[in-house]
Design a protein around this motif. Structure first.
Motif, short mmCIF file in Angstrom:
data_model
loop_
_atom_site.label_atom_id
_atom_site.label_comp_id
_atom_site.label_asym_id
_atom_site.label_seq_id
_atom_site.Cartn_x
_atom_site.Cartn_y
_atom_site.Cartn_z
N HIS D 204 0.81 -1.22 0.00
CA HIS D 204 0.00 0.00 0.00
C HIS D 204 0.84 1.27 0.00
O HIS D 204 0.61 2.20 0.77
CB HIS D 204 -1.04 0.00 1.11
CG HIS D 204 -0.60 -0.60 2.42
ND1 HIS D 204 0.07 -1.79 2.52
CD2 HIS D 204 -0.78 -0.17 3.69
CE1 HIS D 204 0.30 -2.05 3.80
NE2 HIS D 204 -0.19 -1.09 4.51
N SER D 205 1.82 1.29 -0.92
CA SER D 205 2.52 2.55 -1.21
C SER D 205 3.04 2.49 -2.63
O SER D 205 3.06 1.44 -3.25
CB SER D 205 3.68 2.79 -0.26
OG SER D 205 4.85 2.15 -0.74
N TYR D 216 0.97 4.39 4.95
CA TYR D 216 0.11 5.57 4.91
C TYR D 216 0.52 6.57 5.99
O TYR D 216 0.45 7.77 5.79
CB TYR D 216 -1.37 5.19 5.05
CG TYR D 216 -1.91 4.48 3.83
CD1 TYR D 216 -1.76 5.05 2.56
CD2 TYR D 216 -2.54 3.26 3.92
CE1 TYR D 216 -2.22 4.40 1.43
CE2 TYR D 216 -3.02 2.61 2.78
CZ TYR D 216 -2.85 3.18 1.54
OH TYR D 216 -3.31 2.54 0.42
N TYR D 220 1.74 10.27 5.26
CA TYR D 220 1.15 11.42 5.95
C TYR D 220 2.25 12.29 6.54
O TYR D 220 2.23 13.52 6.42
CB TYR D 220 0.20 10.92 7.04
CG TYR D 220 -0.35 12.00 7.91
CD1 TYR D 220 -1.36 12.84 7.42
CD2 TYR D 220 0.12 12.20 9.21
CE1 TYR D 220 -1.88 13.85 8.22
CE2 TYR D 220 -0.39 13.20 10.01
CZ TYR D 220 -1.39 14.03 9.51
OH TYR D 220 -1.89 15.03 10.29
N ILE D 227 -0.68 9.58 -3.29
CA ILE D 227 -0.35 8.28 -2.70
C ILE D 227 -0.54 7.20 -3.77
O ILE D 227 -1.13 7.45 -4.81
CB ILE D 227 -1.22 7.95 -1.46
CG1 ILE D 227 -2.71 7.97 -1.84
CG2 ILE D 227 -0.92 8.90 -0.32
CD1 ILE D 227 -3.61 7.37 -0.77
N LEU D 260 -6.13 8.81 4.01
CA LEU D 260 -5.20 8.16 3.09
C LEU D 260 -5.53 6.67 2.99
O LEU D 260 -5.53 6.10 1.90
CB LEU D 260 -3.75 8.34 3.57
CG LEU D 260 -3.24 9.79 3.72
CD1 LEU D 260 -1.74 9.79 3.97
CD2 LEU D 260 -3.56 10.63 2.49
N ARG D 261 -5.84 6.06 4.14
CA ARG D 261 -6.20 4.63 4.12
C ARG D 261 -7.43 4.39 3.26
O ARG D 261 -7.48 3.46 2.47
CB ARG D 261 -6.47 4.15 5.56
CG ARG D 261 -5.20 3.90 6.33
CD ARG D 261 -5.42 3.01 7.55
NE ARG D 261 -4.17 3.05 8.32
CZ ARG D 261 -3.98 3.80 9.41
NH1 ARG D 261 -4.97 4.51 9.91
NH2 ARG D 261 -2.80 3.80 10.02
N GLY D 264 -6.66 5.11 -0.33
CA GLY D 264 -5.73 4.09 -0.77
C GLY D 264 -6.40 2.75 -1.07
O GLY D 264 -5.99 2.03 -1.98
#
Lengths: 295, 295, 295, 295
Positions: D204-205, D216, D220, D227, D260-261, D264
């Motif tokens: 997850h990036s 995340y 941040y 992102i 962001l989560r 994302g």
């Protein structure tokens, strides 16, 4: 991008073969066998079939052949036979050949400036034969670069004369391709026919939305959340030709028409530049009113 | 997103104020003074003026006020006076209030599945009061979640009856907002009027391109290089309502109509989800045939 | 974008107020009341609170005030009192004020060419005081536009001298903001301190990926499917300053390092241009090592 | 996408040939001649050469051959000879063959829900042999679909036992490919070796930024404006394997870690779904630590 002498040498031995024909078994075999027998190595190959059953077949091959410049005419001649057997429409060219461009503009310079910069740094594999405009405004940005600038006024009265002048200039300049870099005049059918699939226009909307005049105003009034630009080959019908490339940018309720114009300029010039680059590299094939882009 | 009890407490003390009025000096001062005097702290504020000269003014404020639930009626009453002085159209709500949704579907489930999943994980601040469909296909995905599924056939013959049933269901279910999650029927004007700016449709094209039926087929035939989807409020005119959100995805010559449909599904469900989330959070204001989205 | 005289008049009466302070009730009320009493109408307002509980508050207001030029000093003086009461860091400016820029370059011209073009067509609300370079290559593109070009060589031996020359040039040119438009030298800490949050660099990667030298080569070797560019304020630590803007473009396995460089150029110049425009419009506030961008 | 019986018939006669070898003249000729002689028609062909001079050659061909199912073993056997002559690494498969997947999850369900939905509507050309998790949370979403759910706890103490159980389950389930759909445990080297280039992870990036835990939160804290998510084959080194696909989404200063989560999640599931689809269609070839994706 690089211009080292070894790369230029490589380019001089590089050729392109574009093929279009009804699909049938044996095409790839026939073409690859021909190239192998002629001592040519396939460097890149793209193909597309519109439909597995009875569709149309398109192929673009980049090949390398020692002493290509000297052998080129013979190579073309030899291929004619293979091509006839397989009922092909085809075209063979040397990658080192630079197409000759005429850029048509009116008063806005964002596309012109972008194309001239790309040409200067080597991103456009072309000669810029001339810039043609119905206004004088952009002349000062063109002539210092050593590019001829022709001012051809185009009003209701002078339209026919302008058309003649344009065709004469293009013929004398041995122009391959015409770029309408925000040229705000209709292209007459004589020119469209003579330069079929060789006139590229940038329309400042995401076609088929907002055909015609003042697309940013139309977009503003419809309240869209995304604007776009479209590069297409020019056909008889306004803004209806085969689309080569499109792109978009996000906007919101704070954007006035002038903001859409400003944001749109960045989209337009990038979309046009890509379409021009692909066209110059013979990466665009036209099929009916659509394009196959091998990029 | 988080559901810790301290956040829920915070939400219970949080309110929203939406304002729309002709622009003039003193609006922000008047509103912020009112909130300050009422012990409410501004947590977030967005504003928009359509035109610096004689335009229209829009504002959305999130505020916190101790014991909001108990004080809410009194607070609204007090604001009425300020609002009248400034000639405002306004709306005050508690952030903890969940709108009641009806989701209309036909046979395709990508948007429904996406909305149900978001609801389940807490991304939608709403109650789903019912799912309504002219087909039975999607019932198995709805009822296990404890959501009522109403099958209302809608043919040329049963249209009027269906309309009555729909309105009855919506009224009895105390529905605030209707989501057309790929519901392939025309919404009658009675419903459009009753739920003005509260019916959200997802259209599977980048409007205003490809209005009406079968937009992916239209897109395929035009040879576009980008496809899109549009979420909009439903008005009397088909696909002409205020646009809330749009997004796009790149396609190329290799894509058949079925590929456009598949790629488009991912665009549609994300566009619809965003529009629904913004609507549920009172972040969308309608102005003529456009939206102001304070996200 | 437009330059009609009525718009210029409007701009002359337009001011900006930037505020940063610990969050607490009454800030919006205090500021809006002040502006109202001073006869100033809020044209645009943005605000941000880092955290509803004990966070930091940021606000940017555009206002109109008749005869602003004559009243500006008095207006600032009056605000001082309000600001002190509310413990604010603040800044008031006239929208018509043009910041003075120094553009630092080395040999690559894509960012410079883009900025000069935007300046020429009125997209940059700035004076370009000078272009400074450690090479002579780009001089021919600068001097014809009437902009001073200073050649300041910068080698290991001459670094200290170059630093002195730079600071002298910037001081004499009354430069507000320094743009590093692909300037391939480290900025010494003296300059970083003196122009805190006023030096904007474009880094040719999607930070924090590929810090340091040759990011396109790093990206090629890692096999990423997307490349990017980052505009940020320069701090003591290399490529670690507050990020103003980023953007990306898709690449694939066919891209060699030179292709990444070519594709990246288009991303870099657009990212840098946006960051510069926002900075010039006082739309960027720095908070710790992050930015709040009110665009 | 369509499942009409004629298309299924077509698929049954369709095969794929993947080739990888040092580049040299005659490869395309050799392969196309072989297919022609075997009565197979090339439906789609993609190729890539890493470098025109002494590079590596990759090719993927889709072909149609009457009665492929019956002829498949013979066809493979015949190709062996051609392949040996040209020093190829190669693989031939029937397009109708469905790979068997194991999906590993922990507690977050966005990727799992997305994959199950795509599988259900026919977007994944695969059998889902099992879902494996170190938690029980997601079981209720799996078993109703008739897919076995195995709960294999994985703590510091049980790690070795878990590893054995995993390998046993995969072997017994005849699993081809493992999808780590937000499985928050390290994969031991035994499994990595056994399923080389057949374990796909979603990180997850936007790799290589924010390797490791809590990307995340890292994003941040760095204050990035975009992102992303990355799907890659798993290798011994954490988050360092060959990247198959990446995508990004814009964020701004208003986004907290939870935002962001949430944003994302939408990026992650689309990126993972694409990577899985391409892998299932044999469109991904691994070259060193990079991928060639023929999509």
């Amino acid at each position: 991008m690089s211009d080292s002498s070894s790369e230029i040498a490589a380019l001089h031995n590089q050729g392109r073969l574009l093929i279009s024909c009804p699909d049938r078994p044996g095409i790839v075999k026939g073409v690859s066998q021909f190239l192998f027998e002629q001592g040519a190595n396939i460097v890149r190959s793209d193909q597309h079939t519109t439909d597995p059953e009875g569709g149309h077949f398109f192929m673009r091959i980049e090949f390398e052949r020692k002493d290509l410049d000297q052998q080129f005419t013979a190579l073309k001649e030899s291929f004619r036979q293979t091509a006839e057997t397989l009922d092909m429409v085809w075209q063979m060219s040397r990658s080192s050949h630079k197409k000759r461009l005429a850029i048509f503009v009116s008063k806005e310079d964002h596309c012109l400036n972008d194309l001239l910069w790309r040409w200067r740094v080597g991103e456009l594999n072309a000669e810029i034969a001339m810039v043609v405009s119905n206004h004088l405004d952009l002349k000062p940005w063109v002539t210092p670069m050593g590019i001829p600038f022709y001012h051809v006024p185009c009003t209701r009265e002078t339209r026919l004369e302008a058309e003649k002048t344009h065709l004469k200039l293009l013929a004398e300049g041995e122009v391959d391709t015409v770029i309408l870099a925000r040229y705000m005049q209709i292209i007459p059918s004589t020119m469209v026919e003579r330069y079929q699939n060789r006139i590229i226009n940038i329309h400042h909307s995401f076609l088929p939305a907002f055909v015609g005049a003042n697309p940013y105003k139309q977009a503003y009034e419809r309240g869209v959340k995304i604007i776009g630009a479209t590069a297409h080959y020019v056909t008889e019908e306004l803004d209806q030709g085969p689309i080569i490339e499109q792109n978009v940018e996000r906007v919101d309720h704070r954007c006035h028409v002038d903001d859409l114009r400003r944001i749109g300029r960045d989209v337009e010039r990038l979309v046009l530049a890509r379409a021009v680059q692909w066209h110059l590299n013979d990466e665009v094939l036209v099929h009916g009113n659509k394009t196959v882009v091998f990029r």
